[in-house]
Design a protein around this motif. Sequence first.
Motif, short mmCIF file in Angstrom:
data_model
loop_
_atom_site.label_atom_id
_atom_site.label_comp_id
_atom_site.label_asym_id
_atom_site.label_seq_id
_atom_site.Cartn_x
_atom_site.Cartn_y
_atom_site.Cartn_z
N GLY A 99 0.86 -1.38 0.05
CA GLY A 99 0.10 0.17 -0.04
C GLY A 99 0.79 1.12 -0.06
N ARG A 100 1.89 1.24 0.88
CA ARG A 100 2.83 2.58 0.79
C ARG A 100 3.50 2.74 -0.50
NH1 ARG A 100 3.84 0.81 6.39
NH2 ARG A 100 5.31 -0.47 5.73
N LEU A 101 3.94 1.38 -1.00
CA LEU A 101 4.63 1.49 -2.55
C LEU A 101 3.68 2.20 -3.32
CD1 LEU A 101 6.54 -1.52 -3.20
CD2 LEU A 101 7.53 0.58 -2.50
N LYS A 102 2.44 1.73 -3.21
CA LYS A 102 1.40 2.23 -4.20
C LYS A 102 0.71 3.50 -3.84
CE LYS A 102 0.36 -2.39 -5.87
NZ LYS A 102 -0.59 -3.35 -6.23
N ARG A 103 1.46 4.35 -3.16
CA ARG A 103 1.02 5.42 -2.53
C ARG A 103 -0.28 5.55 -1.91
NH1 ARG A 103 3.35 8.32 -7.93
NH2 ARG A 103 5.48 7.30 -8.04
N VAL A 104 -0.68 4.88 -1.41
CA VAL A 104 -1.89 4.91 -0.48
C VAL A 104 -1.56 6.02 0.87
CG1 VAL A 104 -3.64 3.82 1.05
CG2 VAL A 104 -2.73 2.70 -1.19
N ALA A 105 -2.41 6.80 0.73
CA ALA A 105 -2.13 7.92 1.83
C ALA A 105 -2.02 7.38 3.18
CB ALA A 105 -3.40 9.01 2.16
#
Lengths: 308, 250
Positions: A99-105
Amino acid sequence: MIRVENLTKKYAGGEAVRGISFSVEKGEVVGFLGPNGAGKSTTMRILTGFLPATDGQIEVAGAKLPEESLLVRQRIGYMPENVPLYPEMRVEEFLEYRGRLKRVARKDITERVGLVLDQCGLSDVRKKIIATLSKGFRQRVGLADALIHNPPLLILDEPTAGLDPHQIRSFRELIKDLGRDRTILLSTHILSEVEMVCGRAIIINRGKIEASDTLANLAKRVQSGALQIEVKADPVGAREKLAKLSEVGGVVELNRVGEWVSFEVTALPGKDIRGEVDGLIKRENWPLRDFRREKARLEDVFVELTQE
Amino acid sequence: MTRAFWTLWKREAGAILLSPIAWVLLTCMALINGFSFSQCVAYLGQGVRELTVMQIYFYIFHFWFLLIILVPILTMRLFSEEYKTGTIEMLLTAPVRDGDVILSKFAGALSFYLLLWIPSLLGLAVFQIVTHNAVPVAWIPLGLSYLMVTLVGMLYLSIGLFTSVLSKNQAVSAMLSFTIIALLFFTGFLSYLVRDPGWREVLTYIFTLEQMRSFSAGQFDSRPVVFYLSGTVFFLCLTQRVMANRTLKG
Ligand SMILES: Nc1ncnc2c1ncn2[C@@H]1O[C@H](COP(=O)(O)OP(=O)(O)O)[C@@H](O)[C@H]1O
Ligand SMILES: [Mg+2]
């Protein structure tokens, strides 16, 4: 959502994809169907920005490849073939990482992870180390990863490969569900999967697209299926009369039981002979005790299109 | 640094720390450090005056030998494993730049490498305590020594990172980087043999052991700094070039 023109991919060993063109519209669930080695994975790897294409124009989720690769990758959820995952991570930890890699806030991560865990039936194994999961659960983790950033387009490479029948069934339900508010392109070499999940199929063989149509239209391509009837009549005479019908392609006698005889009547390509045969039976006043249509199987289309 | 970089770095560092190899390396390093150190002390005990404990410590050979073996073991899995298991596909279809991936792997390995040096600092601290700080710590030589260790580590790790993007096979990657690093390290010794002053000058650029000696004596020289940094950048760029192709041989 996807627009591909003249896509070609050459490997050192030869051409895997030879100038294919196709498109997928928003909201569609499309099956990418072909035997092993047809070029499905290669095409998907190009669509997801992983492999560079040798030639062709590609637009995925409103962005061009390879120029806007980051944008494309931000907008798609991809589940690679065989679902490679980091074995040492815990399920929850892995999804947070993705999620962090895929730029989830930052503030949304916990919520998104909880949501996809739920959606993919992973809540019970959230604390488990991925290496200890069964194939079915690994597949679900792969799907959860594809969904974590809520992408409008899903690209799934053989999502049910290697699962047992129960798992396949529930996985297909899951994909069907997701297809309600997303565009999905999924590859498979299993026909029934396309029949169950997809609205349209793109059939690829040896790097070329052989057909791209709705399932109904594809089925019409070969024949509308064979009709099986069982009547009480003179076998030879009945057979001749059936064969004379204008839309009938062939008649085969299957067996006789006492005075009853059964036939398989096949239609000419694209024709539906039910009405004609029914009319004949009524005219001749043949007692009838079986009248069945074998559904035209997509399998026949597939075999016909992909044979040598 | 971008958020992607930190996320990736965390996973890299975690993956190293969770691998059994990490603990084997840490143990070996601690043992060798301890052994080197006791030798240093014994050496000093024989009445050597002209060298400080730092100088002896970094000049002892088996310490370097360990470094040449350690780096390939540390770096061999970085890319090879991801290509072998296919996780590279998952990694590179996330919206991350190749550069972030390369730098985070490099930084992850470098962090662990620096961690390996902590036992040696502890040894030094113990030495100071036991000797009641008889000879005060010379901070500049100490700092320069560890700067050198870091620089050498950066170059070697970047070589290891590069060879790990060349093959899916970890053993092949390790052999390749071992060969390159060993060549680099031992070529420096040729300066003992070469008479031509021009060549000698060139060789001093890569004579790690000599550079280490002058740094640990507190003599700073900018040439090795430039050499190791530019070498590191060179191999990182090479890694990116190879990675752009995406496909690896067996
Ligand atoms: N990395 C590669 N290098 C060389 N040839 C490849 C590579 N990947 C796939 N191929 C070849 O390209 C063709 C298509 O493969 P693939 O796209 O994996 O097919 P599918 O997914 O439909 O089974 C196959 O003949 C395969 O051998
Ligand atoms: Mg495939």
